[in-house]
Design a protein around this motif. Sequence first.
Motif, mmCIF file in Angstrom:
data_model
loop_
_atom_site.group_PDB
_atom_site.id
_atom_site.type_symbol
_atom_site.label_atom_id
_atom_site.label_comp_id
_atom_site.label_asym_id
_atom_site.label_seq_id
_atom_site.Cartn_x
_atom_site.Cartn_y
_atom_site.Cartn_z
ATOM 1 N N ALA A 286 0.807 -1.215 -0.127
ATOM 2 C CA ALA A 286 0.084 0.029 -0.073
ATOM 3 C C ALA A 286 1.095 1.235 0.087
ATOM 4 O O ALA A 286 0.704 2.146 -0.733
ATOM 5 N N ALA A 287 1.947 1.165 0.759
ATOM 6 C CA ALA A 287 2.771 2.177 0.998
ATOM 7 C C ALA A 287 3.414 2.484 -0.318
ATOM 8 O O ALA A 287 3.847 3.586 -0.862
ATOM 9 N N LEU A 288 3.959 1.540 -1.018
ATOM 10 C CA LEU A 288 4.643 1.652 -2.233
ATOM 11 C C LEU A 288 3.611 2.278 -3.336
ATOM 12 O O LEU A 288 4.311 3.310 -4.097
ATOM 13 N N PHE A 289 2.454 1.783 -3.310
ATOM 14 C CA PHE A 289 1.686 2.487 -4.307
ATOM 15 C C PHE A 289 1.386 4.093 -4.100
ATOM 16 O O PHE A 289 1.324 4.840 -4.956
ATOM 17 N N PHE B 185 13.839 8.876 1.271
ATOM 18 C CA PHE B 185 14.071 8.092 2.575
ATOM 19 C C PHE B 185 12.940 7.388 2.549
ATOM 20 O O PHE B 185 12.897 6.000 3.018
ATOM 21 N N ALA B 186 11.507 7.809 2.458
ATOM 22 C CA ALA B 186 10.572 6.970 2.522
ATOM 23 C C ALA B 186 10.445 5.979 1.625
ATOM 24 O O ALA B 186 10.146 4.500 1.826
ATOM 25 N N PHE B 187 11.013 6.269 0.383
ATOM 26 C CA PHE B 187 10.774 5.199 -0.674
ATOM 27 C C PHE B 187 11.929 3.962 -0.251
ATOM 28 O O PHE B 187 11.510 2.902 -0.359
ATOM 29 N N MET B 188 13.043 4.366 0.335
ATOM 30 C CA MET B 188 13.964 3.364 0.592
ATOM 31 C C MET B 188 13.607 2.611 1.954
ATOM 32 O O MET B 188 13.528 1.134 1.558
ATOM 33 N N LEU B 189 12.820 2.951 2.722
ATOM 34 C CA LEU B 189 12.346 2.408 3.889
ATOM 35 C C LEU B 189 11.165 1.276 3.470
ATOM 36 O O LEU B 189 11.421 0.163 3.656
ATOM 37 N N PHE B 190 10.258 1.469 2.383
ATOM 38 C CA PHE B 190 9.455 0.556 2.208
ATOM 39 C C PHE B 190 9.941 -0.238 0.896
ATOM 40 O O PHE B 190 9.500 -1.422 1.164
ATOM 41 N N ALA B 191 10.780 0.085 0.108
ATOM 42 C CA ALA B 191 11.556 -0.596 -0.650
ATOM 43 C C ALA B 191 12.384 -2.041 0.145
ATOM 44 O O ALA B 191 12.340 -3.177 -0.095
ATOM 45 N N MET B 192 13.003 -1.432 1.308
ATOM 46 C CA MET B 192 13.603 -2.422 2.071
ATOM 47 C C MET B 192 12.554 -3.429 2.897
ATOM 48 O O MET B 192 13.038 -4.698 2.746
ATOM 49 N N TYR C 62 16.502 -2.567 -8.233
ATOM 50 C CA TYR C 62 16.872 -1.832 -9.749
ATOM 51 C C TYR C 62 15.741 -0.787 -9.849
ATOM 52 O O TYR C 62 16.237 0.235 -10.575
ATOM 53 N N LEU C 63 14.560 -0.877 -9.432
ATOM 54 C CA LEU C 63 13.469 0.054 -9.484
ATOM 55 C C LEU C 63 14.041 1.194 -8.747
ATOM 56 O O LEU C 63 14.159 2.419 -9.125
ATOM 57 N N TYR C 64 14.781 1.045 -7.688
ATOM 58 C CA TYR C 64 14.869 2.100 -6.622
ATOM 59 C C TYR C 64 16.077 2.939 -7.503
ATOM 60 O O TYR C 64 16.109 4.051 -7.425
ATOM 61 N N ARG C 65 17.179 2.302 -8.031
ATOM 62 C CA ARG C 65 18.255 2.840 -8.350
ATOM 63 C C ARG C 65 17.913 3.811 -9.471
ATOM 64 O O ARG C 65 18.251 4.755 -9.723
ATOM 65 N N ARG C 66 16.863 3.157 -10.610
ATOM 66 C CA ARG C 66 16.547 3.958 -11.622
ATOM 67 C C ARG C 66 15.650 5.197 -11.401
ATOM 68 O O ARG C 66 15.739 6.275 -12.061
ATOM 69 N N VAL C 67 14.970 5.023 -10.342
ATOM 70 C CA VAL C 67 14.209 6.308 -10.009
ATOM 71 C C VAL C 67 14.717 7.286 -9.208
ATOM 72 O O VAL C 67 14.752 8.458 -9.344
ATOM 73 N N ILE C 68 15.335 6.816 -8.028
ATOM 74 C CA ILE C 68 15.998 7.894 -7.301
ATOM 75 C C ILE C 68 17.489 8.258 -7.569
ATOM 76 O O ILE C 68 17.670 9.245 -7.373
#
Lengths: 503, 473
Positions: A342-345, A375-382, A427-433
């Motif tokens: 939910a957070a990722l969406f 930061f938030a994205f990183m947390l939820f990705a992890m 991979y997603l995180y790298r490309r976006v952030i």
Amino acid sequence: MGFPLLSLITWLPMVGVAVILSIRGDEKTVASNARWTALWTSLIVLVISLVIWVKFDRSEAGFQFVENVAWLPEYKVGYKMGIDGISVLFVLLSTVLTPICILASWESIQTKVREFMAAFLILETMMVGMFCALDFVVFYMFFEAVLIPMYLIIGVWGGPRRVYAAVKFFLFTLTGSVLMLLALLAMWLMAGTTDIPTLMHTHFPLGMQKWLFLAFFASFAVKVPMWPVHTWLPDAHVEAPTAGSVILAGVLLKMGAYGFIRFSIPMLPDASAYFAPFIFTLSVVAVIYTSLVALAQEDMKKLIAYSSVAHMGVVTIGLFTFNEQGIQGGLFMMLSHGVVSAALFLIVGVVYDRIHSREIARYGGLADRMPGYAFAFMLFAMASVGLPGTAGFVGEFLVILGALQVNFWLALLGGAGMILGAAYTLYLYRRVIFGRLTRDDLRAILDLSPREWAVFAPLIVLTMWMGIYPSSFTGFWDASVAAMVKQHTAALLETTKLAGVLH
Amino acid sequence: MNWTIALPEIVLAVIGLAILIFGVLRKQDAVLMCTMLTIGGFLIAFMLVLTGGKGSGFNGQFVADSFSSFNKLLILTGASLAAILSLDFNHKQGIERFEYPVLMLFATVGMMIMVSASNLMTLYLGLELQSLSLYVLAAFARDDLRSSEAGLKYFVLGGLASGLLLYGISLVYGFSGTMDFAQLAKLLTNPELASPGVIVGVVFVLVGLAFKVSAVPFHMWTPDVYEGAPTSVTVFFATAPKVAAMALLLRVMSSPFGHLVAAWQSLIVIVSIASMVLGAFAAIGQSNIKRLMAYSSIANMGYALAGLAVGTPDGVRGVLVYMTIYVFMTAGTFACIIAMRRQGRAVEQISDLAGLATNDPMLAMLLAIFMFSMAGIPLMAGFFGKLYVFLAAVQGGLWTLAVVGVLSSVVGAFYYIRIIKVMYFDPPAGAFDRRAPSLSFVAMATGLFTLLFFLFPSPVVDAANVAAHAIFK
């Protein structure tokens, strides 16, 4: 029977709907009033559900807060509500996510605001009612009625291919559900009642169990969704508005897994054991295949949608191990996936609101301009990857433990999902952030607003809490799961004994 | 002779004659008065049915029991709703003539006789009174080519069906020597001894009645007549006569020929499956909403017949619940269809509904409620109709029927939600004219029934239960 708390939280959103629909005035006032009414209604529901959370007796394995009202007495169908350790946290998940969704669509929904808020509150009634229902007919009604608001949410406020996605979602789910209806009728006639606790202790003959299981499977597998009937999910997710995706990933996907654990496993123990290898196969395929598909996605929402299928595959593996670790792991995973996906969406929604694109290649280097967001994205990705200390880890770990007791290869292949998950998420995180900021509109992009922080804060807290101190969640269902596993083992033993006598 | 049991029919017929005289003598605004009087007549008949005695009379040719009361109430409700809806439509369409309510009234009398028939002759009498009135109604817009065509088509095919029915009745009479339901039931107690002639006769009777409920393969007239007839007539066709014909079918198959269930069950199963499947698939390609409703009613009759196929009181109960809900949601749907009017012209393409949710949110919501209900999505009443029918089918072990039924309901859901899609997801077309209050009243009343049925299902289900057991005595 005490105060009907469960009925209160189920039907209170409908009061909100009535208020919203009766608002008069020009478009702007209506929209603003509708937003506030919806938010307050959902917050009140949340507070009441927190009361339930506090008053819930964790040592009790059976159903609590039970309400029973005669509805169709001569058919032994009652309006019966109640929650046990398994359902209580999903009720809370629904009541937590609804205000978050309303807050998240505060600015992104600008057309037909009144109808959107009404649809969302109706959806909340259906979700909460479904998790509370202790009568099969009542359960079925809520389960199926979810389709109506969700169909409209995707179809009216969705993206360019929304009609296709909405219709596909509707027909896929309906096809499964009607087959479950037949199973419901057969059980009703066999047991003479649709009371769920009674049905759990009714023994159905093995031949019948198998057919019933397949009928349930048709319904729940579509909802989970399991490979190969998952194809509606990416379409629905991509086209739905952010809040729709959030609730779809957060709660609606859990309905299928909840159905498995509430109906298939306790009511049909022999057939569940018989079909477990079949479920395992489909789940392993889901974990590996959809993870690989996710790796190749160009669209952020589609990627997360496929990752949902993979994660739910891990859940079904856990549930069908029939041991405490596995089932607890499955349940925990359902909960953590409900929060994290939910957070990722919502994370995707944030940049979509600003740039109006979900294409991964459209972004890059956001860390420069949006540190809070990164930061938030990183947390939820992890958490999605399953890093220890976050919500995602506990569930996957328990499921693998449970699966090891069944079969080494099952645990290995199921665990492979974690590795693949790390691959596509990072991979997603790298490309976006990361990378370099190349586009002009990205240079001017703004970091999270206070409203968005308010949306993410509870989810961040939950993600960390679930990872660091999981027993405050597992404590709820310990007793229920232990009782369920015991009953399941006893039922299987009984069948083996019977078979021994017959031979 | 206990003639009081037929009091509702007698009173209604007398009122009909009085309205006829009144209509001829009065020159101005006769139509409004006549319609109001007709609705009043329906109300009086409604009260008389509710309070009337039970029993049989006219030498056993006519029976009043809970089954006939249940269906008469339903028929009168359907007819009243159709009469209210005709007011606005006929006026705007320029076909308002005082004969219209009178014909409706006589058709209703015929239907009430049908459901009370306990003799094959009475049955035929009621059926013909109903049919002849309906033939005229179908062609009521006499300057309209489509309406005339619909009337003629209905007349020719209906005449054929009546002939088949009559032939079946004569076979039954010839081989058994009686037309009385009770005596037939007694004679056929042992199905082994039933002569083949009677069985053939039963099949012919079945065919005749299947035509009246528009079940496949005797459905061909339905789409053309539904489309061609004025919409006010179509709504009448889709409600009251369907209830009457279905009630007749239930009584005839359960009461005199109840012991022959082994002989007719497979036929009903086939007809039911064919109706559900054809109704579902053929509706997909339709662009005219009246035609779509015709196929929808074929499918609905298929579901109702599934209950009959079981051949038990539970099955009949399912059918009665189904028909009750069907009447309300169909009347409501047609109220919305009649409201589709642009610059004074009635429009009936599905695409005309585009963006209705923006132009008229209330109407769109009501039609959406009816469509979800027709698709059998829970909380709406339509779900309960299907629930009871399939419950009976599963109980009777008719698994093929049940599985085909639920799957075809998914296909059906496709075209129902397509209408919702057009209303809610498509960009708005021009707005409709202002709705007449009578249309809003009918749509809202039936909409509330459809939406809130789930709160109190017991009264209807209990009444249907009592009614169903009455014909299995």
